[in-house]
Scaffold this motif. Sequence first.
Motif, PDB file in Angstrom:
ATOM      1  N   ASP A  90      17.110   8.485  28.652  1.00 31.17           N
ATOM      2  CA  ASP A  90      17.624   8.879  27.336  1.00 31.17           C
ATOM      3  C   ASP A  90      18.614  10.012  27.470  1.00 31.17           C
ATOM      4  O   ASP A  90      18.540  10.812  28.406  1.00 31.17           O
ATOM      5  N   ASN A  91      19.494  10.113  26.492  1.00 32.83           N
ATOM      6  CA  ASN A  91      20.288  11.326  26.327  1.00 32.83           C
ATOM      7  C   ASN A  91      19.396  12.334  25.607  1.00 32.83           C
ATOM      8  O   ASN A  91      18.991  12.100  24.463  1.00 32.83           O
ATOM      9  N   PRO A  92      19.047  13.455  26.249  1.00 35.39           N
ATOM     10  CA  PRO A  92      18.100  14.382  25.622  1.00 35.39           C
ATOM     11  C   PRO A  92      18.632  14.988  24.318  1.00 35.39           C
ATOM     12  O   PRO A  92      17.856  15.432  23.475  1.00 35.39           O
ATOM     13  N   LEU A  93      19.932  14.960  24.138  1.00 31.82           N
ATOM     14  CA  LEU A  93      20.511  15.561  22.930  1.00 31.82           C
ATOM     15  C   LEU A  93      20.299  14.712  21.685  1.00 31.82           C
ATOM     16  O   LEU A  93      20.202  15.237  20.582  1.00 31.82           O
ATOM     17  N   ILE A 150      19.778   4.246  27.564  1.00 34.51           N
ATOM     18  CA  ILE A 150      20.525   3.270  28.376  1.00 34.51           C
ATOM     19  C   ILE A 150      19.605   2.737  29.479  1.00 34.51           C
ATOM     20  O   ILE A 150      18.914   3.518  30.143  1.00 34.51           O
ATOM     21  N   GLU A 151      19.635   1.433  29.631  1.00 32.23           N
ATOM     22  CA  GLU A 151      18.917   0.781  30.721  1.00 32.23           C
ATOM     23  C   GLU A 151      19.942  -0.007  31.534  1.00 32.23           C
ATOM     24  O   GLU A 151      20.817  -0.657  30.961  1.00 32.23           O
ATOM     25  N   ILE A 152      19.846   0.087  32.843  1.00 29.53           N
ATOM     26  CA  ILE A 152      20.774  -0.647  33.707  1.00 29.53           C
ATOM     27  C   ILE A 152      19.983  -1.480  34.705  1.00 29.53           C
ATOM     28  O   ILE A 152      18.994  -0.999  35.290  1.00 29.53           O
ATOM     29  N   THR A 153      20.398  -2.742  34.849  1.00 29.04           N
ATOM     30  CA  THR A 153      19.823  -3.596  35.900  1.00 29.04           C
ATOM     31  C   THR A 153      20.973  -4.140  36.747  1.00 29.04           C
ATOM     32  O   THR A 153      22.035  -4.497  36.223  1.00 29.04           O
ATOM     33  N   LEU A 154      20.739  -4.164  38.064  1.00 30.32           N
ATOM     34  CA  LEU A 154      21.753  -4.663  39.002  1.00 30.32           C
ATOM     35  C   LEU A 154      21.107  -5.650  39.967  1.00 30.32           C
ATOM     36  O   LEU A 154      19.926  -5.519  40.301  1.00 30.32           O
ATOM     37  N   LEU A 211      30.865  14.228  26.105  1.00 19.28           N
ATOM     38  CA  LEU A 211      30.815  14.072  27.557  1.00 19.28           C
ATOM     39  C   LEU A 211      29.413  13.624  27.992  1.00 19.28           C
ATOM     40  O   LEU A 211      29.255  12.751  28.841  1.00 19.28           O
ATOM     41  N   LYS A 212      28.390  14.204  27.386  1.00 19.24           N
ATOM     42  CA  LYS A 212      27.002  13.793  27.689  1.00 19.24           C
ATOM     43  C   LYS A 212      26.813  12.318  27.373  1.00 19.24           C
ATOM     44  O   LYS A 212      26.136  11.596  28.110  1.00 19.24           O
ATOM     45  N   CYS A 213      27.418  11.881  26.245  1.00 22.48           N
ATOM     46  CA  CYS A 213      27.316  10.462  25.869  1.00 22.48           C
ATOM     47  C   CYS A 213      27.979   9.602  26.936  1.00 22.48           C
ATOM     48  O   CYS A 213      27.422   8.607  27.385  1.00 22.48           O
ATOM     49  N   LYS A 255      24.666   8.554  34.958  1.00 21.61           N
ATOM     50  CA  LYS A 255      23.426   9.210  35.407  1.00 21.61           C
ATOM     51  C   LYS A 255      22.339   8.161  35.665  1.00 21.61           C
ATOM     52  O   LYS A 255      21.646   8.198  36.693  1.00 21.61           O
ATOM     53  N   VAL A 256      22.216   7.213  34.749  1.00 18.16           N
ATOM     54  CA  VAL A 256      21.206   6.151  34.888  1.00 18.16           C
ATOM     55  C   VAL A 256      21.533   5.273  36.100  1.00 18.16           C
ATOM     56  O   VAL A 256      20.660   4.958  36.918  1.00 18.16           O
TER      57      VAL A 256
END
Length: 131
Positions: A32-35, A40-44, A105-107, A113-114
């Motif tokens: 999560d964005n703590p703000l 966001i979930e990422i699968t590869l 920028l955090k967004c 980051k994920v």
Amino acid sequence: MEDLYREIIIDHYKNPQYRGHLDPSDIHFEDDNPLCGDHIEITLRVDGDGKVTDGRFDGNGCAISQSSADLLIESVIGKSIEAVKQLTKQDVLDLLGIELGPVRLKCALLPLKVLKAGVYGLSEANDDLIA
Ligand code: FES
């Protein structure tokens, strides 16, 4: 020029090419964005040579975070995991192409980051990943 990038961001937000979830996947991470609590979930999928062969993102959030995720997934398909580990904040900003204040920028960097926590196999994401 910035208008063109804004249009690209809105287009990726409204018509994401890589929204979804890969099952099975080789790499999976979410955070999560703590703000704001956006997620966001990422699968590869990664082949035997360590190359990303497919990717998807899922989650909810603002246009910047979701379009950043879509652009990022697009950019990593075909790259090696080692190359993905080297991605920087500047690479994401280049994909988005607009100036961003600290909150935005955090967004924009949440997907990176994920993604990096996933490729490094971490149990928790941290801001060092997006320095
Ligand atoms: Fe939540 Fe942008 S406002 S990620």
